[in-house]
Design a protein around this motif. Structure first.
Motif, PDB file in Angstrom:
ATOM      1  N   THR A 158       4.931   4.415   6.364  1.00 38.39           N
ATOM      2  CA  THR A 158       5.824   3.247   6.289  1.00 38.39           C
ATOM      3  C   THR A 158       6.381   2.805   7.878  1.00 38.39           C
ATOM      4  O   THR A 158       6.476   1.901   7.771  1.00 38.39           O
ATOM      5  N   LYS A 161       1.141  -1.435   0.111  1.00 41.09           N
ATOM      6  CA  LYS A 161       0.126  -0.098   0.187  1.00 41.09           C
ATOM      7  C   LYS A 161       0.219   0.986  -0.377  1.00 41.09           C
ATOM      8  O   LYS A 161       2.376   1.045   0.619  1.00 41.09           O
ATOM      9  N   ARG A 162       0.376   2.420  -0.469  1.00 43.09           N
ATOM     10  CA  ARG A 162       1.011   3.966  -0.438  1.00 43.09           C
ATOM     11  C   ARG A 162       0.700   4.636   1.140  1.00 43.09           C
ATOM     12  O   ARG A 162      -0.380   4.697   1.793  1.00 43.09           O
ATOM     13  N   THR A 163       1.650   4.985   1.228  1.00 39.92           N
ATOM     14  CA  THR A 163       1.425   5.931   2.062  1.00 39.92           C
ATOM     15  C   THR A 163       0.099   6.732   2.419  1.00 39.92           C
ATOM     16  O   THR A 163      -0.338   7.478   0.853  1.00 39.92           O
TER      17      THR A 163
END
Lengths: 109, 114
Positions: B83, B13-15
């Protein structure tokens, strides 16, 4: 942190030898459990010892508990390559299971 | 054979994304748990639930929430992934009678947040 500690952090032995790992915990307990984790079967319960017990056996496993020292030990006799895994002691605190940091055991064929 | 299943083995996934991790057990267990596992730190409890719609914070609940609408299902939600939430997430269940019963674990979800 209430997290327990295990000793040694890593252990390497030859097949057929015995492996001993120790655990110290910080809280009063109802019982203490040992779990094994390997890549094949994930995290699996091995044995449980109650706070009023001092020693328990299950197959090649022997667990001792010393509540006065807040410590436990797990002995695996006649080790096999399949025993290669990480081993965790888990103490039950007031309402939750508290994992130790684990011992990585490697059994060499 | 008793089973705890998790929705994904690997997830990237992205931040800032909202992330849902689902856990289902077929043993009619009352108690369900979410842990994260990081090298050198062992397993740390995020949240647990001892009944439907009940939840309790564990040691590291910040940045997480949970939902238990049905007895067999316990969801972990990362409201805005960061993160430092990159980790292995493990779900477990156990029957009632605290501490007298073993925990059964799912295979884990390895989450990477970029």
């Amino acid at each position: 942190s209430q997290q327990g500690e295990e000793d040694p952090q890593a252990l390497s032995i030859q097949e057929g030898e015995n492996a001993t790992m120790n655990c110290s915990y910080k809280t009063s307990i109802n019982n203490l459990q040992w779990y094994r984790q390997n890549s094949g079967r994930g995290l699996v319960h091995l044995i449980l010892i109650r706070s009023n017990e001092r020693e328990k056996h299950s197959g090649r496993l022997r667990v001792t508990l010393d509540t006065s020292k807040k410590s436990s030990s797990l002995l695996i006799t006649a080790s096999r390559a399949a025993d290669t895994a990480s081993y965790f002691c888990v103490s039950l605190g007031t309402y939750k299971y508290i994992f130790g940091t684990g011992t990585r055991l490697k059994v060499l064929a | 054979d008793v089973k705890v299943t998790q929705s994904s083995r690997y997830l990237v996934k992205r931040t800032g994304e909202k992330v849902f991790l689902e856990c289902v057990q077929d043993m009619d267990h009352e108690n369900m748990f979410w842990y994260r596992q990081d090298p050198g730190l062992g397993l740390r409890l995020i949240y647990f639930s001892y009944d439907v719609k009940m939840k309790e914070k564990g040691d590291i609940p910040e940045g997480y929430s949970v939902s238990r609408e049905k007895k067999e299902r316990f969801s972990l939600i990362l409201e805005s992934a960061s993160t430092n939430q990159t980790s292995m997430y493990l779900c477990a269940s156990s029957s009632s009678g605290w501490g007298y019963n073993e925990q059964f674990f799912g295979p884990g979800t390895r989450l990477t947040v970029l």
